[in-house]
Design a protein around this motif. Structure first.
Motif, short mmCIF file in Angstrom:
data_model
loop_
_atom_site.label_atom_id
_atom_site.label_comp_id
_atom_site.label_asym_id
_atom_site.label_seq_id
_atom_site.Cartn_x
_atom_site.Cartn_y
_atom_site.Cartn_z
N TYR A 1 36.42 39.72 48.42
CA TYR A 1 35.72 40.74 47.66
C TYR A 1 34.22 40.63 47.94
O TYR A 1 33.74 39.60 48.43
CB TYR A 1 36.00 40.59 46.17
N PRO A 2 33.45 41.65 47.61
CA PRO A 2 32.00 41.58 47.83
C PRO A 2 31.36 40.40 47.10
O PRO A 2 31.82 40.00 46.02
CB PRO A 2 31.51 42.92 47.27
N ASP B 1 35.56 46.88 45.61
CA ASP B 1 34.39 46.61 44.77
C ASP B 1 34.77 46.30 43.33
O ASP B 1 33.94 45.83 42.55
CB ASP B 1 33.43 47.80 44.78
N ASN C 1 40.42 49.51 45.03
CA ASN C 1 38.97 49.45 45.26
C ASN C 1 38.52 48.01 45.41
O ASN C 1 38.61 47.21 44.47
CB ASN C 1 38.24 50.12 44.09
N SER D 1 36.84 42.56 37.71
CA SER D 1 35.67 42.30 38.53
C SER D 1 34.45 41.97 37.68
O SER D 1 33.49 41.36 38.16
CB SER D 1 35.37 43.53 39.39
#
Length: 369
Positions: free
Chosen positions: A360-361, A194, A192, A95
């Motif tokens: 995803y964000p 995030d 997760n 990420s």
């Protein structure tokens, strides 16, 4: 005639987690170890950068057994700006690969970035453009591509040992009982959202690896396949299982991955991949990320099993050796793991996520830093 000194590459390790420790320990193994065959290069861990404190970097240096002269930094900015560091190994969660690789590139450093390169293809494209602008070497750390076993299998396919390859099937599934193992807070990176969690970007890329290096890498035309997929989500919105169908002009790739089932439940020797041609097939031992044997099966002939045990290291040193040789020879990318190839794979991963509705964000999908 004087013996030529090995080319020395000075590394900066960005992050102090498990994968960083495995890679760093491999850097410290002897280049003359059995199967390594890399006495023409030399690696130095020059510095380590932690995100939160200098002490964390110091503890990491002690843990991996690096020389006391290794510099410890309490920030990534300090690490990438160390003039004694040649190349940065980016080992943060994927990420954060985009932001941390861009940080290193802007500092004029060569980069080896853990897989997957980024969260999406748009980010990968920006990194490629930046690396070329800065005139530095960059590569995605798909370590399995550099195993002697992988070189041998690619050569067997090229030589027509199993005839014309028409289909490649590959799977990496590791039953992790995620609801219990990663619950109840769902904060673990595997689930997760995030942290761009899910099976696909973590272990699923290894399933795709065996298809990609056979049906894409070995084809001079580098055809981009049509993509179909089936995705089952986890409760956090990431994927828990995915099956991907890649339609190439004259062949098909089938890749699957799961957090709930196993490729080889009882470790009985089931293959993780089968490269199937008109004369026979090559069966690759599980797990897809670190196979140590393969079997050649030709119709009407006795099967031939080839053992390729990894000795003296975890298996990551070969990709480091590739970086050193490329930089020594003035190359800006690897012929084994090129940048456009990484971009094309990220486009496939984007398409699978699109089909499965896995998002995803914006904070980690962004191309802004």
């Amino acid at each position: 005639m004087a013996t030529q000194e090995p080319f020395t590459l000075r590394w900066g390790i960005l992050a102090t987690g498990w994968i960083a420790s495995v890679f760093a320990k491999d850097l410290l193994t002897s280049t003359s170890a059995p199967g390594r065959n890399a006495t023409d290069v030399r690696h130095i861990i020059q510095a380590v950068g932690a995100s939160s404190s200098q002490q964390k970097a110091t503890d990491f240096i002690k843990k991996i057994g690096a020389p006391e002269s290794t510099t410890a930094y309490g920030s990534y900015d300090e690490l990438v700006n160390d003039p004694n560091v040649d190349i940065i190994y980016v080992a943060t969660p994927h990420s954060h690969h985009f932001a941390h690789t861009l940080l290193a590139l802007n500092a004029g450093k060569h980069v080896l970035c853990e897989k997957p390169f980024t969260v999406n293809a748009a980010q990968t494209k920006i990194l490629i453009e930046k690396a070329r602008e800065k005139g530095v070497f960059m590569m995605e750390a798909v370590w399995t591509r550099f195993f002697p076993l992988s070189y041998e299998i690619r050569k067997l396919v090229q030589d027509g040992t199993i005839g014309e390859v028409r289909r490649v099937w590959s799977d990496l599934s590791l039953a992790q009982n995620p609801e219990e193992t990663y619950g109840p807070g769902d904060e673990h990176r595997m689930v997760n959202r995030d942290l761009a969690g899910g099976a696909l970007l973590d272990i699923g890329v290894y399933s795709l690896l065996w298809i990609w290096q056979t049906l894409y890498h070995l084809d001079p035309a580098r055809p981009k396949p049509e993509v179909s997929a089936s995705v089952q989500k986890y409760r956090t919105g990431v994927d828990a299982e995915a099956t991907v169908l890649l339609h190439f002009p004259t062949s098909t790739g089938i890749a699957s991955t799961s957090l709930r089932i196993d490729t080889d439940p009882n470790n009985t020797g089931l293959p993780c991949a089968r490269i199937q041609g008109t004369k026979g097939e090559i069966q690759i031992s599980h797990p897809a990320y670190k196979p140590e044997s393969y079997t050649i099966v030709i119709k009407g002939e006795e099967e031939k099993r080839v053992e390729k045990k990894i000795e003296g290291q975890h298996g990551m040193a070969w990709e480091a050796d590739e970086c050193a040789r490329c930089i020594r020879d003035g190359k800006k990318e690897s012929e084994v793991m090129g940048l456009e190839e990484s971009l094309a794979m990220m486009e496939v991963l984007d398409r699978v996520r699109e089909i499965g509705g896995v998002k995803y964000p914006d904070s980690i999908e962004t191309t802004q830093v």
